[in-house]
Design a protein around this motif. Structure first.
Motif, mmCIF file in Angstrom:
data_model
loop_
_atom_site.group_PDB
_atom_site.id
_atom_site.type_symbol
_atom_site.label_atom_id
_atom_site.label_comp_id
_atom_site.label_asym_id
_atom_site.label_seq_id
_atom_site.Cartn_x
_atom_site.Cartn_y
_atom_site.Cartn_z
ATOM 1 N N UNK A 3 7.184 -10.392 15.771
ATOM 2 C CA UNK A 3 6.147 -11.402 15.962
ATOM 3 C C UNK A 3 4.968 -10.709 16.610
ATOM 4 N N UNK A 4 3.800 -10.884 16.026
ATOM 5 C CA UNK A 4 2.634 -10.105 16.431
ATOM 6 C C UNK A 4 1.440 -10.973 16.761
ATOM 7 N N UNK A 5 0.526 -10.366 17.515
ATOM 8 C CA UNK A 5 -0.827 -10.904 17.644
ATOM 9 C C UNK A 5 -1.694 -10.083 16.698
ATOM 10 N N UNK A 6 -2.682 -10.734 16.100
ATOM 11 C CA UNK A 6 -3.568 -10.091 15.125
ATOM 12 C C UNK A 6 -5.006 -10.257 15.583
ATOM 13 N N UNK A 7 -5.770 -9.178 15.496
ATOM 14 C CA UNK A 7 -7.166 -9.206 15.922
ATOM 15 C C UNK A 7 -8.069 -8.855 14.742
ATOM 16 N N UNK A 8 -9.100 -9.687 14.556
ATOM 17 C CA UNK A 8 -10.062 -9.513 13.467
ATOM 18 C C UNK A 8 -11.479 -9.606 14.012
ATOM 19 N N UNK A 9 -12.430 -9.092 13.232
ATOM 20 C CA UNK A 9 -13.853 -9.294 13.495
ATOM 21 C C UNK A 9 -14.407 -10.092 12.318
ATOM 22 N N UNK A 10 -15.143 -11.157 12.627
ATOM 23 C CA UNK A 10 -15.677 -12.037 11.582
ATOM 24 C C UNK A 10 -17.129 -12.382 11.885
ATOM 25 N N UNK A 11 -17.828 -12.865 10.872
ATOM 26 C CA UNK A 11 -19.231 -13.237 11.076
ATOM 27 C C UNK A 11 -19.443 -14.738 11.030
ATOM 28 N N UNK A 12 -18.375 -15.526 11.035
ATOM 29 C CA UNK A 12 -18.493 -16.981 11.031
ATOM 30 C C UNK A 12 -17.676 -17.561 12.177
ATOM 31 N N UNK A 23 -15.623 -14.369 2.582
ATOM 32 C CA UNK A 23 -16.053 -14.158 3.963
ATOM 33 C C UNK A 23 -15.437 -12.864 4.461
ATOM 34 N N UNK A 24 -16.258 -11.929 4.899
ATOM 35 C CA UNK A 24 -15.670 -10.686 5.397
ATOM 36 C C UNK A 24 -14.915 -10.923 6.701
ATOM 37 N N UNK A 25 -13.818 -10.238 6.826
ATOM 38 C CA UNK A 25 -13.038 -10.256 8.062
ATOM 39 C C UNK A 25 -12.455 -8.862 8.212
ATOM 40 N N UNK A 26 -12.921 -8.141 9.186
ATOM 41 C CA UNK A 26 -12.445 -6.780 9.411
ATOM 42 C C UNK A 26 -11.176 -6.808 10.258
ATOM 43 N N UNK A 27 -10.148 -6.121 9.796
ATOM 44 C CA UNK A 27 -8.915 -5.984 10.570
ATOM 45 C C UNK A 27 -9.158 -4.986 11.691
ATOM 46 N N UNK A 28 -8.736 -5.354 12.904
ATOM 47 C CA UNK A 28 -8.945 -4.506 14.078
ATOM 48 C C UNK A 28 -7.622 -3.950 14.599
ATOM 49 N N UNK A 29 -6.607 -4.786 14.680
ATOM 50 C CA UNK A 29 -5.325 -4.312 15.170
ATOM 51 C C UNK A 29 -4.307 -5.426 15.265
ATOM 52 N N UNK A 30 -3.063 -5.030 15.426
ATOM 53 C CA UNK A 30 -1.970 -5.976 15.650
ATOM 54 C C UNK A 30 -1.073 -5.395 16.729
ATOM 55 N N UNK A 31 -0.366 -6.284 17.420
ATOM 56 C CA UNK A 31 0.466 -5.847 18.539
ATOM 57 C C UNK A 31 1.747 -6.663 18.539
ATOM 58 N N UNK A 170 -7.164 -0.762 10.405
ATOM 59 C CA UNK A 170 -7.825 -1.669 9.467
ATOM 60 C C UNK A 170 -6.846 -2.193 8.417
ATOM 61 N N UNK A 171 -5.564 -1.865 8.584
ATOM 62 C CA UNK A 171 -4.521 -2.377 7.698
ATOM 63 C C UNK A 171 -3.508 -3.120 8.573
ATOM 64 N N UNK A 172 -3.456 -4.434 8.408
ATOM 65 C CA UNK A 172 -2.546 -5.275 9.178
ATOM 66 C C UNK A 172 -1.581 -5.980 8.235
ATOM 67 N N UNK A 173 -0.532 -6.542 8.798
ATOM 68 C CA UNK A 173 0.419 -7.291 7.988
ATOM 69 C C UNK A 173 -0.311 -8.417 7.256
#
Length: 176
Positions: A3-12, A23-31, A170-173
């Motif tokens: 079970x993970x937390x997911x972090x993204x960057x978005x412009x909306x 809508x672009x959404x950049x993958x930043x990381x998962x933990x 930049x590659x997340x589940x």
């Protein structure tokens, strides 16, 4: 499955509208199994609850924070770490360079979005309640930082896990 937390960057802003195809959404990381301090730092500037961009859930179960100020806060924290006796300065310089390189390759967006729906499934509590608890932690980021320093001093072997740097991807589940 972790079970993970997911972090993204978005412009909306997900409070204004749902994510649309394209809508672009950049993958930043998962933990795995938690939210590391570096994610909290990134989300700590004007954090607020938003609807999930991953999961179809009626209540807000994600958190949004401002992109550029959050990034600056995280970099300032790394600089502050250099004044503490917790890490080798060369190791911190390496982490800082690696982090700057990763974020230089990310198109600058308006917000970070943290998704914790998978983490919330691990507890027998309402997802919205857990999200509000996370929001309180982000609102008390200085207290979170002080807790990190205490925990890292008491358990040095766990400090990397508490911090969470060096795991950018930049590659997340769930890649959007």
């Amino acid at each position: 499955m972790a079970n993970r937390s997911y972090l993204y960057a978005v412009n909306f802003d997900p409070t204004e509208r749902k994510r649309e195809d394209g809508d672009p959404a950049a993958s930043i990381g998962e933990w795995n199994y938690g939210v590391p301090l570096c994610f909290k730092l990134l989300l700590s500037v004007n954090p607020r609850e938003v609807s999930s961009i991953l999961f179809d859930y009626k209540d807000p179960i994600a958190v949004i924070g401002e992109y550029r100020p959050g990034l600056e806060r995280m970099y300032a924290f790394i600089e502050e770490l250099k004044t503490r006796d917790l890490y080798d300065t060369a190791e911190l310089e390496r982490l800082l360079a690696e982090t700057r390189k990763f974020f230089a390759g990310i198109p600058e967006e308006r917000y970070f979005v943290l998704e914790c729906g998978e983490l919330y499934q691990m507890e027998d509590r309402d997802f919205g309640e857990q999200n509000r608890d996370l929001l309180k932690q982000l609102g008390n980021i200085d207290g979170e930082i002080e807790q990190f320093y205490r925990d890292a001093a008491e358990q040095p072997k766990d400090r990397d896990w508490l911090l969470g740097f060096g795991e950018w991807s930049d590659v997340l589940y769930y890649s959007l």
